[in-house]
Design an enzyme around this catalytic site. Structure first.
Site, PDB file in Angstrom:
ATOM      1  CD  GLU A  41       6.022 -86.961   0.248  1.00  0.00           C
ATOM      2  OE1 GLU A  41       5.400 -86.093   0.895  1.00  0.00           O
ATOM      3  OE2 GLU A  41       7.260 -86.933   0.088  1.00  0.00           O
ATOM      4  NE  ARG A  45       2.170 -79.915  -0.829  1.00  0.00           N
ATOM      5  CZ  ARG A  45       3.416 -79.646  -1.159  1.00  0.00           C
ATOM      6  NH1 ARG A  45       3.688 -79.193  -2.381  1.00  0.00           N
ATOM      7  NH2 ARG A  45       4.403 -79.823  -0.304  1.00  0.00           N
ATOM      8  CB  THR A  69       0.501 -82.643   2.814  1.00  0.00           C
ATOM      9  OG1 THR A  69       1.276 -82.770   1.625  1.00  0.00           O
ATOM     10  CG2 THR A  69       0.300 -81.156   3.087  1.00  0.00           C
ATOM     11  CE  LYS A 129       8.841 -82.876   3.972  1.00  0.00           C
ATOM     12  NZ  LYS A 129       7.493 -83.072   3.433  1.00  0.00           N
TER      13      LYS A 129
END
Length: 206
Positions: A41, A45, A69, A129
């Site tokens: 993953e 960011r 994100t 998640k």
């Protein structure tokens, strides 16, 4: 559409890549691949995150690369355009669920409460998640949820490390654990790629 767990296969570690440059992301992915990791993953960011996904997909075509994100439609569109094989969100909302409903690749929505889990269930998600796992009740919370949400499986992320990952993975409702500890920032900064490979090997050997 294939599920996230089918993409994971036998892998129980979801290694998280945070890259300052596309090349850095590729080097981290190569180090993880050397440990037998087939799925990673990339968290969105940094501005270079999208280019990192594209470069990893180009240079390591066998690797499954997801984007984390995801907060809104613009980020989702950019992640998909970069070549993401799956999508992970840190949290969810009614608006984000509407956007995710049209997503052509597997989605793992982020939850932190029982109400969040119910909302994911109502939207048809069975693989979700827990984030941030350590601050959202951790192992005790997941145990408590297992009897209520019997069809839901979790990938806890946030606060998972080499010391506590086995406790999470021992739970029947946990399919994998996500973590950044296998790509420690100091190893990345010193380009100690062998340390990342070793950490991934250790994590996957349980």
């Amino acid at each position: 559409m294939r599920s996230f767990s089918s993409l994971m296969g036998a892998q129980t570690l979801l290694p998280i890549i945070q890259a300052e440059t596309a090349e850095e992301g590729l080097n981290i992915a190569k180090a993880m691949g050397a440990a037998g990791i087939k799925l990673v993953e990339v968290v969105l960011r940094t501005p270079a995150s999208y280019d990192a996904i594209t470069l990893i997909k180009k240079e390591l075509p066998e690797m499954v690369v997801g984007a984390g994100t995801i907060l809104d439609e613009a980020i989702l569109d950019k992640a998909l355009a970069a070549g993401s094989d799956f999508i992970i969100t840190p949290a969810t909302s009614a608006k984000l669920y509407d956007i995710l409903a049209k997503c052509p690749v597997p989605v793992v929505p982020g939850v932190s409460t029982a109400a969040d889990i119910l909302r994911a269930y109502e939207n048809g998600y069975t693989e979700i998640k827990l984030f941030p796992a350590s601050l959202s009740g951790g192992v005790a919370f997941l145990k408590a949820m297992s009897s209520v949400f019997q069809t839901i499986k979790f990938c806890p992320t946030g606060g998972i490390n080499a010391k506590n990952k086995a406790e999470f993975l021992s739970l029947d409702n946990v399919i994998a654990v996500g973590g950044t500890w296998v790509a420690d920032k100091k190893w990345v900064e010193s380009e100690d790629w062998a340390a990342i490979t070793a950490a991934c090997q250790k994590a996957e050997s349980h």
